[in-house]
Design a protein around this motif. Structure first.
Motif, PDB file in Angstrom:
ATOM      1  N   ILE A 867       0.858  -1.184   0.000  1.00 12.34           N
ATOM      2  CA  ILE A 867       0.000   0.000   0.000  1.00 12.34           C
ATOM      3  C   ILE A 867       0.899   1.241   0.000  1.00 12.34           C
ATOM      4  O   ILE A 867       1.641   1.481   0.959  1.00 12.34           O
ATOM      5  CB  ILE A 867      -0.933   0.035   1.222  1.00 12.34           C
ATOM      6  N   LEU A 868       0.819   2.038  -1.071  1.00 13.96           N
ATOM      7  CA  LEU A 868       1.659   3.229  -1.202  1.00 13.96           C
ATOM      8  C   LEU A 868       0.775   4.455  -1.397  1.00 13.96           C
ATOM      9  O   LEU A 868      -0.066   4.488  -2.292  1.00 13.96           O
ATOM     10  CB  LEU A 868       2.616   3.083  -2.393  1.00 13.96           C
ATOM     11  N   ASN A 869       0.982   5.472  -0.540  1.00 10.49           N
ATOM     12  CA  ASN A 869       0.287   6.753  -0.645  1.00 10.49           C
ATOM     13  C   ASN A 869       1.309   7.849  -0.913  1.00 10.49           C
ATOM     14  O   ASN A 869       2.364   7.891  -0.281  1.00 10.49           O
ATOM     15  CB  ASN A 869      -0.472   7.085   0.641  1.00 10.49           C
ATOM     16  N   LEU A 870       0.973   8.748  -1.838  1.00  7.26           N
ATOM     17  CA  LEU A 870       1.875   9.854  -2.191  1.00  7.26           C
ATOM     18  C   LEU A 870       1.097  11.170  -2.181  1.00  7.26           C
ATOM     19  O   LEU A 870      -0.091  11.195  -2.513  1.00  7.26           O
ATOM     20  CB  LEU A 870       2.479   9.655  -3.586  1.00  7.26           C
ATOM     21  N   SER A 871       1.792  12.255  -1.819  1.00 10.69           N
ATOM     22  CA  SER A 871       1.132  13.558  -1.886  1.00 10.69           C
ATOM     23  C   SER A 871       2.152  14.668  -2.133  1.00 10.69           C
ATOM     24  O   SER A 871       3.298  14.587  -1.692  1.00 10.69           O
ATOM     25  CB  SER A 871       0.357  13.840  -0.596  1.00 10.69           C
ATOM     26  N   PHE A 872       1.687  15.689  -2.847  1.00  9.33           N
ATOM     27  CA  PHE A 872       2.422  16.941  -3.042  1.00  9.33           C
ATOM     28  C   PHE A 872       1.533  18.066  -2.533  1.00  9.33           C
ATOM     29  O   PHE A 872       0.318  18.064  -2.767  1.00  9.33           O
ATOM     30  CB  PHE A 872       2.730  17.179  -4.530  1.00  9.33           C
ATOM     31  N   TYR A 873       2.119  19.027  -1.832  1.00  8.11           N
ATOM     32  CA  TYR A 873       1.322  20.171  -1.405  1.00  8.11           C
ATOM     33  C   TYR A 873       2.167  21.431  -1.381  1.00  8.11           C
ATOM     34  O   TYR A 873       3.385  21.382  -1.244  1.00  8.11           O
ATOM     35  CB  TYR A 873       0.675  19.909  -0.033  1.00  8.11           C
ATOM     36  N   LYS A 874       1.472  22.551  -1.547  1.00  7.79           N
ATOM     37  CA  LYS A 874       2.131  23.853  -1.603  1.00  7.79           C
ATOM     38  C   LYS A 874       1.377  24.837  -0.719  1.00  7.79           C
ATOM     39  O   LYS A 874       0.158  24.822  -0.644  1.00  7.79           O
ATOM     40  CB  LYS A 874       2.180  24.393  -3.033  1.00  7.79           C
ATOM     41  N   LEU A 875       2.159  25.707  -0.050  1.00  7.11           N
ATOM     42  CA  LEU A 875       1.608  26.727   0.827  1.00  7.11           C
ATOM     43  C   LEU A 875       1.612  28.073   0.131  1.00  7.11           C
ATOM     44  O   LEU A 875       2.550  28.393  -0.606  1.00  7.11           O
ATOM     45  CB  LEU A 875       2.432  26.794   2.113  1.00  7.11           C
ATOM     46  N   PHE A 876       0.571  28.866   0.365  1.00  5.73           N
ATOM     47  CA  PHE A 876       0.508  30.170  -0.285  1.00  5.73           C
ATOM     48  C   PHE A 876      -0.360  31.111   0.549  1.00  5.73           C
ATOM     49  O   PHE A 876      -0.777  30.766   1.654  1.00  5.73           O
ATOM     50  CB  PHE A 876      -0.021  30.039  -1.720  1.00  5.73           C
ATOM     51  N   LEU A 877      -0.632  32.275   0.045  1.00  8.50           N
ATOM     52  CA  LEU A 877      -1.298  33.387   0.728  1.00  8.50           C
ATOM     53  C   LEU A 877      -0.397  33.953   1.825  1.00  8.50           C
ATOM     54  O   LEU A 877       0.645  33.407   2.146  1.00  8.50           O
ATOM     55  CB  LEU A 877      -2.661  32.973   1.297  1.00  8.50           C
ATOM     56  N   LYS A 878      -0.824  35.059   2.419  1.00  8.04           N
ATOM     57  CA  LYS A 878      -0.044  35.736   3.433  1.00  8.04           C
ATOM     58  C   LYS A 878       0.141  34.835   4.649  1.00  8.04           C
ATOM     59  O   LYS A 878      -0.779  34.194   5.119  1.00  8.04           O
ATOM     60  CB  LYS A 878      -0.729  37.037   3.849  1.00  8.04           C
ATOM     61  N   ASP A 879       1.382  34.787   5.145  1.00  3.20           N
ATOM     62  CA  ASP A 879       1.751  33.973   6.302  1.00  3.20           C
ATOM     63  C   ASP A 879       1.488  32.490   6.070  1.00  3.20           C
ATOM     64  O   ASP A 879       1.317  31.720   7.019  1.00  3.20           O
ATOM     65  CB  ASP A 879       1.006  34.435   7.563  1.00  3.20           C
ATOM     66  N   LYS A 880       1.426  32.089   4.805  1.00  2.00           N
ATOM     67  CA  LYS A 880       1.236  30.675   4.461  1.00  2.00           C
ATOM     68  C   LYS A 880      -0.022  30.088   5.101  1.00  2.00           C
ATOM     69  O   LYS A 880      -0.034  28.972   5.606  1.00  2.00           O
ATOM     70  CB  LYS A 880       2.467  29.859   4.871  1.00  2.00           C
ATOM     71  N   LYS A 881      -1.094  30.845   5.060  1.00  2.00           N
ATOM     72  CA  LYS A 881      -2.327  30.390   5.696  1.00  2.00           C
ATOM     73  C   LYS A 881      -3.039  29.301   4.902  1.00  2.00           C
ATOM     74  O   LYS A 881      -3.838  28.551   5.456  1.00  2.00           O
ATOM     75  CB  LYS A 881      -3.279  31.562   5.893  1.00  2.00           C
ATOM     76  N   ALA A 882      -2.773  29.239   3.608  1.00  2.00           N
ATOM     77  CA  ALA A 882      -3.521  28.311   2.760  1.00  2.00           C
ATOM     78  C   ALA A 882      -2.615  27.202   2.243  1.00  2.00           C
ATOM     79  O   ALA A 882      -1.399  27.376   2.092  1.00  2.00           O
ATOM     80  CB  ALA A 882      -4.155  29.056   1.591  1.00  2.00           C
ATOM     81  N   GLU A 883      -3.233  26.063   1.980  1.00  2.00           N
ATOM     82  CA  GLU A 883      -2.497  24.910   1.455  1.00  2.00           C
ATOM     83  C   GLU A 883      -3.349  24.235   0.389  1.00  2.00           C
ATOM     84  O   GLU A 883      -4.556  24.039   0.569  1.00  2.00           O
ATOM     85  CB  GLU A 883      -2.188  23.919   2.569  1.00  2.00           C
ATOM     86  N   VAL A 884      -2.727  23.869  -0.715  1.00  2.00           N
ATOM     87  CA  VAL A 884      -3.386  23.051  -1.715  1.00  2.00           C
ATOM     88  C   VAL A 884      -2.592  21.755  -1.828  1.00  2.00           C
ATOM     89  O   VAL A 884      -1.356  21.764  -1.833  1.00  2.00           O
ATOM     90  CB  VAL A 884      -3.480  23.773  -3.079  1.00  2.00           C
ATOM     91  N   ARG A 885      -3.303  20.627  -1.873  1.00  2.00           N
ATOM     92  CA  ARG A 885      -2.641  19.316  -1.817  1.00  2.00           C
ATOM     93  C   ARG A 885      -3.239  18.380  -2.856  1.00  2.00           C
ATOM     94  O   ARG A 885      -4.463  18.329  -3.045  1.00  2.00           O
ATOM     95  CB  ARG A 885      -2.805  18.716  -0.418  1.00  2.00           C
ATOM     96  N   VAL A 886      -2.374  17.614  -3.506  1.00  2.00           N
ATOM     97  CA  VAL A 886      -2.786  16.549  -4.417  1.00  2.00           C
ATOM     98  C   VAL A 886      -2.285  15.237  -3.833  1.00  2.00           C
ATOM     99  O   VAL A 886      -1.093  15.090  -3.545  1.00  2.00           O
ATOM    100  CB  VAL A 886      -2.221  16.747  -5.827  1.00  2.00           C
ATOM    101  N   THR A 887      -3.202  14.303  -3.639  1.00  2.00           N
ATOM    102  CA  THR A 887      -2.856  13.050  -2.967  1.00  2.00           C
ATOM    103  C   THR A 887      -3.307  11.867  -3.807  1.00  2.00           C
ATOM    104  O   THR A 887      -4.407  11.871  -4.381  1.00  2.00           O
ATOM    105  CB  THR A 887      -3.528  12.970  -1.585  1.00  2.00           C
ATOM    106  N   ALA A 888      -2.434  10.861  -3.868  1.00  2.00           N
ATOM    107  CA  ALA A 888      -2.753   9.594  -4.529  1.00  2.00           C
ATOM    108  C   ALA A 888      -2.760   8.507  -3.466  1.00  2.00           C
ATOM    109  O   ALA A 888      -1.740   8.252  -2.821  1.00  2.00           O
ATOM    110  CB  ALA A 888      -1.723   9.278  -5.605  1.00  2.00           C
ATOM    111  N   TYR A 889      -3.912   7.887  -3.245  1.00  2.00           N
ATOM    112  CA  TYR A 889      -4.055   6.843  -2.242  1.00  2.00           C
ATOM    113  C   TYR A 889      -3.985   5.466  -2.904  1.00  2.00           C
ATOM    114  O   TYR A 889      -4.643   5.217  -3.914  1.00  2.00           O
ATOM    115  CB  TYR A 889      -5.389   6.981  -1.508  1.00  2.00           C
ATOM    116  N   ASP A 890      -3.204   4.592  -2.328  1.00  2.00           N
ATOM    117  CA  ASP A 890      -3.093   3.206  -2.773  1.00  2.00           C
ATOM    118  C   ASP A 890      -2.711   3.143  -4.264  1.00  2.00           C
ATOM    119  O   ASP A 890      -3.493   2.702  -5.115  1.00  2.00           O
ATOM    120  CB  ASP A 890      -4.407   2.463  -2.520  1.00  2.00           C
ATOM    121  N   ILE A 891      -1.513   3.566  -4.547  1.00  2.00           N
ATOM    122  CA  ILE A 891      -1.022   3.644  -5.925  1.00  2.00           C
ATOM    123  C   ILE A 891      -1.191   2.317  -6.667  1.00  2.00           C
ATOM    124  O   ILE A 891      -1.563   2.284  -7.850  1.00  2.00           O
ATOM    125  CB  ILE A 891       0.463   4.064  -5.931  1.00  2.00           C
ATOM    126  N   PHE A 892      -0.908   1.196  -5.992  1.00  2.00           N
ATOM    127  CA  PHE A 892      -0.945  -0.107  -6.659  1.00  2.00           C
ATOM    128  C   PHE A 892      -2.330  -0.765  -6.632  1.00  2.00           C
ATOM    129  O   PHE A 892      -2.486  -1.881  -7.133  1.00  2.00           O
ATOM    130  CB  PHE A 892       0.076  -1.056  -6.018  1.00  2.00           C
TER     131      PHE A 892
END
Length: 940
Positions: A867-892
């Motif tokens: 079972i492999l889970n992967l994610s990328f995420y980036k912080l933005f807006l003032k003081d890094k208040k916001a986060e956007v994330r892309v996640t892949a659950y159970d790659i195989f």
């Protein structure tokens, strides 16, 4: 073996990496005060000059000497702290030698006018005061938006497993508070998974007294590992929180949020979530709600006396199981909705803690089950395919009010209310095979059952405590009233076909179509008295009395659906009442001095049961059940707690009263191939327990060792005898048997390979169980020996890269005395790792791998689940208040819920279809701004 070699290779590579760095040195010195007195136990830390990051730490020995060995040749700041003294800061610039001797360093006592300045400026990464370790949260960097759980993983000496369970210094954390106040009851996960790390100023770890000790005012030597989260001043003055929303493939979604507002007197928090990604977020109390809790689950703290307060344990009734973990469930598919609020008010004389929580969980299970049942001269196999759909709604509200009436008198009132309702639908096809398993099944049963239930539970307790003018003399009294009212109804349909002559195609079949209605009411009145008299400064005498009056009423009506309409089934219908009167009076003597606690006591327990049952309330004649049970119950304990060492030895006798379902003279034929029948003649089960252990924690090196060994012997053990007829129909009935034993042990060893960079933790447990039962009236002893071992490694060479490999091996050896040919062995392995990388442009990468292996050689079963889970995420807006994330659950796309178990004369393997591969895009917003730093993210 390959996995073990992999672990050794990782360890060697890590050491080689650090060994290749240019030059290693030792730094030493000694600490005194201005009067030239040595200071043992002073905290000494090595920090980097650039950002004051913690490199190494330790404490001075009995001669005030410290030494850091094998550290990198580089400039450092050496910081010394000691309670009541000004912190000392010294620059260290190594020369060409292998040893840097700083000589004798003197620190000055704090003057009153400098105290405020010192408090504001002396922010070392950690400080040690007695058995309390205090971490400065700002010194341990975590990614923006991290929860407290992520912060705890970073702290030296702390461990958080994949289910969120916490260990500190090798011990399980059983209590967590925020600014000294409870947070959503007693489950630490509700705080660690919902509070943001950026709100925390300090984390304090210490051994707190038990609630029983606080109630009686006498130190019983027992301790609860406790973590207190101290909030930043900014978060005490305003609100803070976080909202996360996500949408994914296969119509997956999640929405989660929390809001908190704290000040010096009040705490207010709300949490809520909705998802269909198997994240139930339930605490243990919610799990009990779903099952229909009884009053004895609620820890009302109103039972006085030895053995940890409450003495008699009422057996738990069976119910529908749901996941407890706040993480993702690995069984079935679920939709979850929940929300709640928590409010605390705390002043010098008044304390109020209250919370309300609602959750709705709908679950779907599609299950394949293979079960083998051993007989006296053979076995038979069951293959079952089933579909189950459940929906449960649970409301929970609780409050605790404590008022100091004056300096000598205190009143505590505790109330718990729970209401739940739900339904279940089960469809199943069971095929039964003779031992060889060749050819078509010998019989087949199909089920189509539906059930509904509603329940209301109320538990109230009032405790009055009085302290006399003589120090140590105390009196306490409690009064409790509990009620549990549950109604259930259902319809069960089945068709059992027996292939008596497969060559001629002849079959016989038994059809069942029944409705049942069950009303169950339990009330309980309890009271306890406790008096403690000090015999000297080190000895005290305690006398206590416990009383309980419990009444059970069960009315079960079963109707057969026939061509002529609904016909009451007299043989399956029952009206049943049972009254339990329980008295216990006892006394004990306790010695407590310089960390050593010795106690011994004896109690007499009298238990009276008076019951009756018939086919209905007007039935004549009623069958009466009446019995008395008396036993002397001894108790002896020894505890030693001193300088981060603890040793304990305990002997006691537990008394377990049979559960209501076991006592009811009711036949449960919801599965006509596995019929359950109650036994109103059951006696209470007595278990003699002997346990002991020791733990050692070095706060300077953070090396911890913990060992525990326990032994239990059962008298009148409640076991479930089996009668299996020629049609392979199993009927179970609980009875009392002597002779069951259990031996268990646990060993944990953890130490830093390199402080602040690498920590290795190893553990092992052994449990040897022997349980007697009867199979077709022939005694059989089932021996279940379980062996478990694991290793985890925390590698944090930099804030931009972290790696957490973990390994677990589990082996179960099951043996039967009457049919040794059915002996078998089960293997379960798990290999996992978490990795985090900080990439350019404020992008973070997280990966989690879980490789699970299940083996049962005797049945030829092998399953491997990567079972492999992967994610990328980036912080933005003032003081890094916001986060956007892309996640892949159970790659195989391999996820599946598998459970292997063995008990009595049964071994089974269950496979449940569960949530597998999907992708999700999520957005999070934090109310307060955060600084971007790298740290482990546990987003799965």
């Amino acid at each position: 073996m390959k996995k073990l070699l992999l672990l050794l290779l990782l360890t060697v590579c890590y050491h080689v990496t650090f060994a290749q760095q240019s030059g290693r040195i030792a730094i030493r010195g000694s600490i005194i005060d201005t009067s030239k007195a040595i200071l043992p136990g002073a905290t000494v830390m090595l920090l980097t000059p650039k950002d004051s990051a913690l490199v190494n730490y330790g404490r001075t020995n009995d001669k005030g000497i410290f030494e850091f060995r094998n550290v990198k040749r580089a400039p450092y700041i050496l910081k010394v702290s000691y309670v009541g003294f000004l912190p000392l800061q010294v620059e260290v610039n190594p020369d060409n030698g292998e040893v840097v001797d700083l000589g004798t360093l003197a620190i000055k006592p704090i003057q009153k006018e400098l105290l405020e300045i010192v408090v504001k400026t002396a922010r070392a990464p950690l400080s040690i005061r007695g058995d309390t370790i205090e971490y400065n949260a700002a010194s341990f960097k975590v990614p923006p938006g991290s929860t407290v759980e992520e912060l705890l993983r970073k702290l030296p000496g702390m461990q958080v497993d994949q289910d969120g369970n916490i260990k500190a210094q090798g011990e399980n954390v059983t209590k967590m508070t925020v600014d000294g106040k409870t947070f959503f009851g007693s489950d630490p996960k509700l705080a660690t998974k919902n509070l943001p790390a950026e709100a925390i100023s300090k984390v304090q770890v210490f051994n707190d007294k038990t609630e029983a000790s606080k109630t009686t005012g006498i130190d019983d030597g027992k301790r609860e590992k406790t973590v207190n989260l101290e909030l930043k001043e900014s978060h005490r003055k305003g609100g803070f929180g976080k909202v996360t929303a996500g949408i994914g493939t296969k119509d997956r979604y999640q929405l989660r949020g929390n809001y908190n507002r704290f000040n010096t007197k009040e705490q207010m928090s709300v949490i809520g979530f909705a998802n269909n990604i198997n994240q139930t977020g339930l605490s243990f109390d919610d799990y009990q709600d779903f099952r229909g809790s009884q009053s004895f689950n609620w820890n009302d703290q109103g039972d006085f006396g030895f053995n940890g307060g409450g003495y008699i344990v009422f057996g738990d009734d069976n119910g529908i199981g749901v996941p407890i973990s706040g993480g993702s469930s690995n069984r079935g598919f679920s939709k979850n909705y929940a929300g709640g609020g928590n409010y605390n008010y705390d002043t010098k004389n008044t304390k109020l803690s209250s919370n309300y929580f609602f959750n709705q969980t709908g679950q779907t299970f599609d299950t394949d089950l293979t079960k083998q049942t051993s007989l006296l001269n053979g076995a038979f196999r069951t293959e079952e395919k089933s579909f189950r759909n459940t929906l449960g709604n649970n409301h929970r509200a609780s409050a605790r009010f404590e008022q100091n009436l004056d300096s000598l008198n205190t009143l505590v009132v505790v109330g718990n209310f729970r209401a739940n309702n739900g339904n279940e639908r089960l469809g199943s096809t069971q095929n039964f095979f003779q031992e060889d398993g060749k050819g078509p099944p010998s019989s087949q049963t199909t089920l189509n059952n539906q059930n509904k239930y509603t329940g209301i539970q109320l538990a109230t307790t009032a405790i009055y405590r009085h302290k006399f003018h003589k120090k140590g003399r105390n009196f306490a009294a409690s009064l409790s009233y509990n009620i549990n009212d549950t109604d259930g109804s259902g319809n069960q349909q089945s068709n059992s076909r027996y292939f008596t002559d497969t060559t001629a195609g002849g079959t016989s079949q038994i059809r069942l179509n029944q409705d049942n209605v069950t009303n169950s009411l339990r009330t309980e009145l309890k009271s306890s008295l406790d008096y403690i008299e000090p015999l000297s400064k080190t000895m005290s005498w305690e006398t206590f009395y416990n009383f309980s009056l419990r009444t059970d009423k069960v009315d079960r009506d079963v109707f057969d659906r026939t061509d002529q309409g609904m016909v009451r089934n007299v043989s399956l219908s029952r009206y049943y009442t049972n009254d339990f009167t329980y008295n216990r009076i006892g006394t004990s003597v306790r010695y407590n001095n310089k960390g050593l606690t010795l106690s011994g006591g004896l109690a007499g327990m009298w238990f009276h049961q008076a019951g009756k049952f018939a086919a209905d309330q007007t039935g004549s004649p009623f069958t009466s059940v009446g019995r008395n049970f008396f036993s002397f119950v001894p108790n002896a304990t020894a505890y030693y707690n001193m300088k981060n060492k603890r040793v304990n030895l305990n002997y006691n006798v537990d008394v377990r009263q049979p559960s209501t379902s076991d006592l009811q003279p009711v036949i449960d034929n919801s599965n006509p191939r596995f019929i359950r029948e109650g036994n109103p003649d059951l006696l209470p089960q007595l278990t003699h327990r002997l346990s002991g252990g020791f733990g050692v924690f070095d706060p300077g090196s953070f090396v911890n060792v913990y060992f525990n060994l326990n032994y239990g012997y059962n008298i009148n053990q409640i076991v479930y005898n089996q009668t299996i007829n020629s049609l392979l129909v199993t009927t179970t009935r609980p009875v009392n048997i002597d002779g069951g034993t259990n031996v268990g042990s646990y060993f944990n060893f953890g130490f830093p390979l390199k402080k602040t960079k690498a920590t290795l933790n190893m553990y092992t447990s052994i449990n040897l169980g022997k349980n007697p039962t009867f199979i077709n009236n022939v005694p059989n002893n089932t021996t279940n020996n379980n062996y478990n071992a694991g290793v985890s490694l925390d590698l944090t060479p930099s804030e931009k890269f972290t790696l957490y490999p973990n390994f677990n091996w589990n082996f179960t050896d099951t043996r039967y005395s009457v049919n040794t040919a059915q002996n078998l062995k089960i293997y379960n392995y798990r290999y996992g790792a978490d990795m985090n990388i900080q990439m350019p442009a404020g992008i973070f990468f997280n990966a989690r791998m879980n490789y699970q292996i299940y083996k049962n050689p005797r049945f030829g079963f092998t399953q491997q689940l990567p079972i492999l889970n992967l994610s990328f995420y980036k912080l933005f807006l003032k003081d890094k208040k916001a986060e956007v994330r892309v996640t892949a659950y159970d790659i195989f796309n391999k996820n599946q819920g598998i459970t292997q178990s063995s008990y009595q004369n049964i071994v089974q393997t269950e496979q449940v279809q569960t949530l597998a591969q999907y992708f999700m895009l999520s957005f999070s917003y934090n109310v307060r701004g955060l600084k971007s730093q790298m740290r482990r993210n546990n987003g799965f």
